[in-house]
Design an enzyme around this catalytic site. Structure first.
Site, PDB file in Angstrom:
ATOM      1  N   VAL A 276      32.178  21.872  -3.302  1.00  0.00           N
ATOM      2  CA  VAL A 276      30.550  22.758  -3.721  1.00  0.00           C
ATOM      3  C   VAL A 276      30.411  22.409  -4.914  1.00  0.00           C
ATOM      4  O   VAL A 276      29.225  22.169  -5.359  1.00  0.00           O
ATOM      5  CB  VAL A 276      30.544  24.304  -3.395  1.00  0.00           C
ATOM      6  CG1 VAL A 276      29.340  24.998  -3.829  1.00  0.00           C
ATOM      7  CG2 VAL A 276      31.087  24.495  -2.067  1.00  0.00           C
ATOM      8  N   ASP A 323     -12.673   0.972 -13.942  1.00  0.00           N
ATOM      9  CA  ASP A 323     -14.155   0.857 -13.832  1.00  0.00           C
ATOM     10  C   ASP A 323     -14.870   0.990 -15.210  1.00  0.00           C
ATOM     11  O   ASP A 323     -14.143   1.873 -16.111  1.00  0.00           O
ATOM     12  CB  ASP A 323     -14.760   1.677 -13.047  1.00  0.00           C
ATOM     13  CG  ASP A 323     -14.581   1.208 -11.534  1.00  0.00           C
ATOM     14  OD1 ASP A 323     -14.211   0.008 -11.187  1.00  0.00           O
ATOM     15  OD2 ASP A 323     -14.357   2.080 -10.733  1.00  0.00           O
ATOM     16  N   ASP A 655     -14.217   3.577  -6.700  1.00  0.00           N
ATOM     17  CA  ASP A 655     -15.256   4.581  -6.176  1.00  0.00           C
ATOM     18  C   ASP A 655     -15.786   4.454  -4.997  1.00  0.00           C
ATOM     19  O   ASP A 655     -16.171   5.304  -4.043  1.00  0.00           O
ATOM     20  CB  ASP A 655     -16.191   5.147  -7.257  1.00  0.00           C
ATOM     21  CG  ASP A 655     -17.068   4.194  -7.729  1.00  0.00           C
ATOM     22  OD1 ASP A 655     -16.961   2.974  -7.209  1.00  0.00           O
ATOM     23  OD2 ASP A 655     -17.621   4.246  -8.816  1.00  0.00           O
ATOM     24  N   ASP A 659     -14.012  -0.491  -2.366  1.00  0.00           N
ATOM     25  CA  ASP A 659     -12.836  -0.568  -3.298  1.00  0.00           C
ATOM     26  C   ASP A 659     -11.400  -0.221  -2.527  1.00  0.00           C
ATOM     27  O   ASP A 659     -10.457  -0.301  -3.230  1.00  0.00           O
ATOM     28  CB  ASP A 659     -13.080   0.346  -4.393  1.00  0.00           C
ATOM     29  CG  ASP A 659     -14.085  -0.094  -5.265  1.00  0.00           C
ATOM     30  OD1 ASP A 659     -14.511  -1.317  -5.327  1.00  0.00           O
ATOM     31  OD2 ASP A 659     -14.826   0.892  -5.997  1.00  0.00           O
ATOM     32  N   ASP A 753      23.100  26.005 -11.426  1.00  0.00           N
ATOM     33  CA  ASP A 753      22.329  25.287 -10.644  1.00  0.00           C
ATOM     34  C   ASP A 753      21.089  26.181 -10.457  1.00  0.00           C
ATOM     35  O   ASP A 753      19.995  25.643 -10.039  1.00  0.00           O
ATOM     36  CB  ASP A 753      22.984  24.855  -9.441  1.00  0.00           C
ATOM     37  CG  ASP A 753      23.972  23.774  -9.453  1.00  0.00           C
ATOM     38  OD1 ASP A 753      23.716  23.094 -10.551  1.00  0.00           O
ATOM     39  OD2 ASP A 753      24.232  23.052  -8.319  1.00  0.00           O
TER      40      ASP A 753
HETATM   41  P1  ATP Z   1     -18.714  -0.530 -12.781  1.00  0.00           P
HETATM   42  O1  ATP Z   1     -18.304  -1.342 -11.700  1.00  0.00           O
HETATM   43  O2  ATP Z   1     -17.959  -0.325 -14.040  1.00  0.00           O
HETATM   44  O3  ATP Z   1     -18.873   1.061 -12.294  1.00  0.00           O
HETATM   45  P2  ATP Z   1     -21.557  -1.079 -12.605  1.00  0.00           P
HETATM   46  O4  ATP Z   1     -22.020   0.232 -12.235  1.00  0.00           O
HETATM   47  O5  ATP Z   1     -22.352  -1.704 -13.651  1.00  0.00           O
HETATM   48  O6  ATP Z   1     -20.371  -0.920 -13.167  1.00  0.00           O
HETATM   49  P3  ATP Z   1     -22.069  -1.769  -9.852  1.00  0.00           P
HETATM   50  O7  ATP Z   1     -22.495  -0.507  -9.504  1.00  0.00           O
HETATM   51  O8  ATP Z   1     -21.341  -2.774  -9.121  1.00  0.00           O
HETATM   52  O9  ATP Z   1     -21.289  -1.976 -11.214  1.00  0.00           O
HETATM   53  O10 ATP Z   1     -23.576  -2.316 -10.285  1.00  0.00           O
HETATM   54  C1  ATP Z   1     -23.713  -3.721 -10.854  1.00  0.00           C
HETATM   55  C2  ATP Z   1     -25.095  -4.311 -11.188  1.00  0.00           C
HETATM   56  O11 ATP Z   1     -26.010  -3.856 -10.418  1.00  0.00           O
HETATM   57  C3  ATP Z   1     -25.309  -3.502 -12.639  1.00  0.00           C
HETATM   58  O12 ATP Z   1     -24.978  -3.995 -13.621  1.00  0.00           O
HETATM   59  C4  ATP Z   1     -26.913  -3.223 -12.264  1.00  0.00           C
HETATM   60  O13 ATP Z   1     -27.295  -4.265 -12.882  1.00  0.00           O
HETATM   61  C5  ATP Z   1     -27.031  -3.294 -11.092  1.00  0.00           C
HETATM   62  N1  ATP Z   1     -27.389  -1.890 -10.249  1.00  0.00           N
HETATM   63  C6  ATP Z   1     -26.786  -1.007 -10.476  1.00  0.00           C
HETATM   64  N2  ATP Z   1     -27.363   0.241 -10.085  1.00  0.00           N
HETATM   65  C7  ATP Z   1     -28.368  -0.246  -9.237  1.00  0.00           C
HETATM   66  C8  ATP Z   1     -29.302   0.457  -8.496  1.00  0.00           C
HETATM   67  N3  ATP Z   1     -29.021   1.765  -8.203  1.00  0.00           N
HETATM   68  N4  ATP Z   1     -30.080  -0.161  -7.993  1.00  0.00           N
HETATM   69  C9  ATP Z   1     -30.183  -1.622  -8.434  1.00  0.00           C
HETATM   70  N5  ATP Z   1     -29.382  -2.334  -9.234  1.00  0.00           N
HETATM   71  C10 ATP Z   1     -28.478  -1.616  -9.582  1.00  0.00           C
END
Ligand code: ATP
Length: 915
Positions: A276, A323, A655, A659, A753
């Site tokens: 033990v 991101d 997110d 992804d 222990d």
């Molecule tokens: P991360 O990946 O770091 O979160 P991010 O937010 O720029 O960055 P995405 O959400 O993929 O990545 O967006 C990519 C691109 O799309 C942005 O850089 C922007 O130009 C465009 N974008 C982001 N949000 C919108 C939206 N709601 N409507 C239209 N275009 C958008």
């Protein structure tokens, strides 16, 4: 059956409306239908948990030993053994119960939520509280929390693979289907446990919990997986190996003992006790507690670990791919610059307060009557709390600016609200910034939308990087698009210039790109905007061509304050940080440089450039790349795989729905608690409750600390076991004497222990923790250094005890007294030893002697128990002890303290040599 009825009929049947249930009604229904949960399998009850402590092999041996003792009339021994068994059971139970509680706490923290309409308002509620009749709002990445009939769909596609195994998402509709339609084809039903792959929707809940068609609740998310960690596996192996070795040795010595004249019964008992003492049977439980308590501490630092093994992975993580938006930056966007009619304007104002103006040079251009800062717009027409702001659409002085801002406000799902004098946005901050910018020019989204009704849309996705809406006004139907400037430019053939739509020439295109680069260089996130008058019957997707370019907006998203330090900490700790973003290359680069992610000699790669590389070439340069820009979700997977091939232990954040594969593939998938979708959370091993990069670094620190503590209390345990085994072996072999008797060994084992390892698992991180390189994932349980130290300390305790034995024998001390002396010396030495293992490198003086209060209490309690064992008469009979005198203590304490002194000297010397 709901799918064969119209939406109105369904609402009626469920006695609800699109305005949602009232809270009262929801409560009544909750009582009637019960929680939206699956009946869980019967939980291990407290009694069961307690009884399960007595299932181990060693305990069974002990019980047999007690029975044998009783049969031979040694009632006291039998009683003491049974009592130790009971105490060991209680101790094990308390530890496991605490571990269970920690895991339960995590479970409650990670339970899913759903967006519903209640009391005419959109609210997020725990999915468990959903009731039939609730109006459910769905968006990309949501897990469907209960069976629901769709009322509205906007390009809604649902991934039903969890039910059907079919991986392609199913397009949904609100049509009525005939009664004979088979389940998978009832496209107006969203089934529990499936997930929104694309688009948005509104639905009414028809069945919850066990009543839902498939009853497969999204319990996945709430489930904390209790896989065994590699460390626990190794510990088990180690325990098994040690167990066999011990049994062989014990059997050998027991036979030898009998041959030398000890009674077989005495040798049997002694063998049992020694086994033990030698087998660290309590360690796996203590390790679980160590992990569980650490996980609890992580919760306080905004990291929810979903799987226990991840704690270990955190300790070995050597690269973090993160991101940008929201994780490294605050995700609080403000439009600072706009480009219209071939000119760049500056925008003033801060945060979400719609106060500010647009300046061309020094001249304000947005409104006919500029609003001064002393006279906020909110004052001339107070807005009620919680209510979106509504104003009339003014006529701007600048038609180009007006067009741009209108496009930004209409092609937009965010809102602007004022609550208790504070302005805030609802929805995506990128879009919120556009609503605020428009309001600064007196264009209020709510009022605008009343005159420009949305009739269709193509939602934003990270793949498309743009979004389009169709809006109907008295001037006809218009399409408005916004997105990444290159993508918008690609769909434009014209530009709005000098109040006319002109051809978009290559020169002007270049000028736009140059302006974009200039803004991006200033770390601004830049978006492009376009519009087009379209025919009445057009599909939204078809509108995205031959558009008219309206302009650019550049917004600032400041880095989170704590991130720069966190990145520097990572660098010190041998962890690389890599940024992976959908944003523009130049913006990404500028921010990465500012934060210290990009260093001289690093590479920046875009998604397109990555696609152009073959796998081999990519693997060659992957270690040099610190920024990936304009990536698509699938690139993340590629990056994870390449880095893993290179031997990295990869942490990756994410997110979105898309992804999920990368999160699963990474050693440590990290999802965002606030902005993350259900799907990404389910695929992750850890969730950040504040979406903050710095929390990853805190979690790594905690992870390292937990591992350090576990190693330390394993080393502490080893010292104890080695010490006791050596004493007894040598005593029996050299002098034919039992230096400590069986029940004393059991006692030593029990109290050493028991509390001290628990207290050691609460030790705080030491200073050097984030200055060391990450632990190699292949690294053994305890390092060679620590094994040598435990052997040394164990031997030291043994040598002293045997010295006392030798001296006592030569001075005619009685056997019970000798045994009491050694019994006590061992326990007190082990208490000093407990302080040694607060850190394997740092002196306890540098840690602060009293900084681990729990250890002080643990040691004091153990010492009190030991005093009871030698001074309380009934315990004296049980443990065959005699009271010790003052002079005995005067010998024991200095001798015992050498354990601490020796280790302190070793630590000091090691540091000096190191220096
Ligand atoms: P991360 O990946 O770091 O979160 P991010 O937010 O720029 O960055 P995405 O959400 O993929 O990545 O967006 C990519 C691109 O799309 C942005 O850089 C922007 O130009 C465009 N974008 C982001 N949000 C919108 C939206 N709601 N409507 C239209 N275009 C958008």
């Amino acid at each position: 059956m709901y799918y064969d009825e119209t939406a109105d009929a369904v609402l009626k049947a469920l006695n609800t409306s699109e305005a949602g249930l009232s809270s009262e009604e929801a409560e009544n229904r909750l009582e009637k239908y019960g929680k939206n949960e699956l009946k869980e399998e019967e939980k291990t009850s407290v009694v069961k948990l307690f009884l399960s402590q007595f299932k181990s092999f060693l305990i069974v041996i002990l019980v047999v030993a007690a029975l044998v003792s009783a049969a031979l009339g040694e009632l006291i021994d039998a009683f003491v053994i049974m009592f130790t068994v009971f105490l060991a059971g209680v101790l094990g139970f308390v530890q496991e119960y605490r571990a269970e509680e920690s895991i339960k706490l995590l479970k409650s923290l990670t339970s899913p939520e759903a967006l519903v309409v209640r009391d005419k308002k959109e609210v997020k509620i725990p999915s468990a509280l959903l009731v039939p009749g609730d109006i459910l709002l769905l968006q990309t990445g949501d897990r469907i929390p209960a069976d629901a009939r769709l009322l509205e769909v906007l390009s809604l596609k649902i991934d039903e693979s969890s039910l059907t195994g079919e991986s392609a998402p199913v397009g949904k509709s609100t049509d009525v289907f005939p009664l004979e339609t088979p389940e998978p084809d009832r496209k107006n039903i969203a089934y529990t446990g499936t997930a929104v792959a694309y688009g948005r929707g509104k639905a009414v809940i028809t069945a919850t919990g066990m009543n839902s068609a498939f009853g497969k609740l999204a319990g996945l998310l709430g489930e904390i997986e209790r896989e065994r960690t590699p460390l626990q596996e190794k510990l088990d192996q180690f325990g098994r190996w040690l167990g066999i070795a011990t049994l062989v040795v014990v059997a050998f010595v027991a036979v030898l003992g009998v041959l030398q004249g000890f009674s077989p019964f005495e040798m049997f008992l002694w063998g049992v006790a020694l086994a033990v003492a030698a087998i660290p049977e309590a360690l796996p439980a203590v390790v679980t507690v160590g992990l569980a308590l650490g996980v609890r501490r992580m919760v306080k630092r905004h990291a929810l670990v979903r799987k226990l093994p991840s704690v270990e992975t955190l300790g070995s993580t050597n690269i973090i791919c993160t991101d940008k938006t929201g994780t490294l930056t605050q995700n609080k966007m403000t439009v600072e610059k706009v480009y219209v009619n071939r000119a760049v304007l500056n925008v003033t104002g801060r945060g979400y307060e719609p106060v500010g103006d647009f300046f061309r040079g020094d001249e304000p251009v947005s409104k006919d009557e500029p609003v001064s800062k002393d006279e906020p717009v909110s004052k001339d027409e107070p807005v009620s709390k919680d209510e979106p702001v509504s104003k009339d659409e003014p006529v701007s002085k600048d038609a180009h600016l007006h067009k741009l801002l209108v496009a930004g406000a209409l092609c937009n799902d965010a809102g602007l609200i004022q609550e208790e004098e504070v302005w805030d946005i609802t929805g995506d901050p990128t879009e919120g910034a556009l609503v605020v910018a428009a309001a600064k020019a007196g264009i209020w989204k709510i009022a605008l939308e009343e005159k420009h009704r949305r009739t269709g849309e193509v939602p934003f996705s990270s793949e498309r990087k743009m979004m389009t809406t169709l809006n109907n006004s008295k001037d006809g139907l218009y399409a408005y698009s916004k997105g990444a400037p290159e993508v918008i430019l690609a769909s434009c053939t014209k530009i709005f210039l000098g109040e006319h739509e002109e051809q978009l020439t290559p020169e002007i295109r270049q000028e736009i790109l140059d302006t974009l680069h200039e803004m991006a260089n200033q770390t601004l996130r830049v978006m492009g905007f376009a519009y087009r008058k379209v025919a009445e019957n057009i599909l939204p997707e078809e509108a995205e061509k031959e558009m008219v370019f309206a302009g650019l907006m550049g917004m600032r998203d400041p880095p989170r304050e704590e991130v720069k330090v966190a990145i520097a900490t990572c660098a010190d700790a041998g962890i690389r940080t890599v940024m992976i973003t959908g944003d523009h290359k130049i913006t990404a680069f500028a921010i990465a440089r500012e934060l210290g992610i990009f260093r001289e000699g690093d590479l920046v790669l875009t998604g397109i450039e990555l696609d152009a590389l073959d796998d081999r070439k990519f693997e060659e340069i992957v270690e040099k790349i610190s920024v990936y820009a304009r990536v698509y979700p699938e690139h993340k997977l590629k990056v994870v795989e390449a880095l893993k091939k290179k031997g990295y232990v990869v942490a990756m954040t994410g997110d979105g729905v898309n992804d999920a594969p990368a999160l699963k593939a990474a050693d440590m998938g990290i999802a965002m608690g606030i902005t993350g979708t259900d799907v990404s959370k389910e695929a992750s091993s850890m969730i950040l409750t504040d979406d903050n990069f710095a929390s990853i670094v805190s979690a790594v620190e905690e992870g390292r600390n937990i591992l350090k503590n576990i190693k330390n209390f394993i080393a502490y345990g080893l010292t104890c076991h080695i010490g006791v085994v050596l004493i007894v072996l040598v005593g029996v072999l050299a002098w034919q004497i039992l230096p400590v008797i069986a029940v004393q060994i059991l006692w030593i084992n029990l109290i050493t222990d028991g509390l001290p390892p628990m207290a050691l698992s609460l030790e705080a991180p030491d200073k050097g923790l984030m200055k060391q390189k990450p632990r190699k994932s292949t690294e053994g349980l305890v390092s060679k250094r620590m094994i040598i130290a435990s052997l040394g300390l164990g031997s030291l305790i043994a040598i002293q005890s045997l010295g006392v034995l030798y001296w006592s024998l030569n001075n005619g001390v009685s056997l019970p007294k000798i045994q009491t002396l050694i019994f006590t010396l061992v326990v007190i030495s082990l208490m000093f030893n407990a302080f040694n293992w607060r850190s394997d490198r740092n002196s306890i003086f540098s840690l602060g002697i009293f900084t681990n209060r729990s250890l002080i209490y643990a040691v004091l309690s153990t010492v009190l128990l030991q005093l009871a064992a030698i001074y309380v008469p009934i315990m004296q009979t049980a443990f065959r002890t005699v009271p010790l005198s003052f002079s005995d203590w005067a010998m024991i304490i200095p001798l015992a303290s050498t354990t601490l002194i020796a280790m302190e000297i070793t630590k000091y010397l090691e540091k000096r040599i190191h220096r």
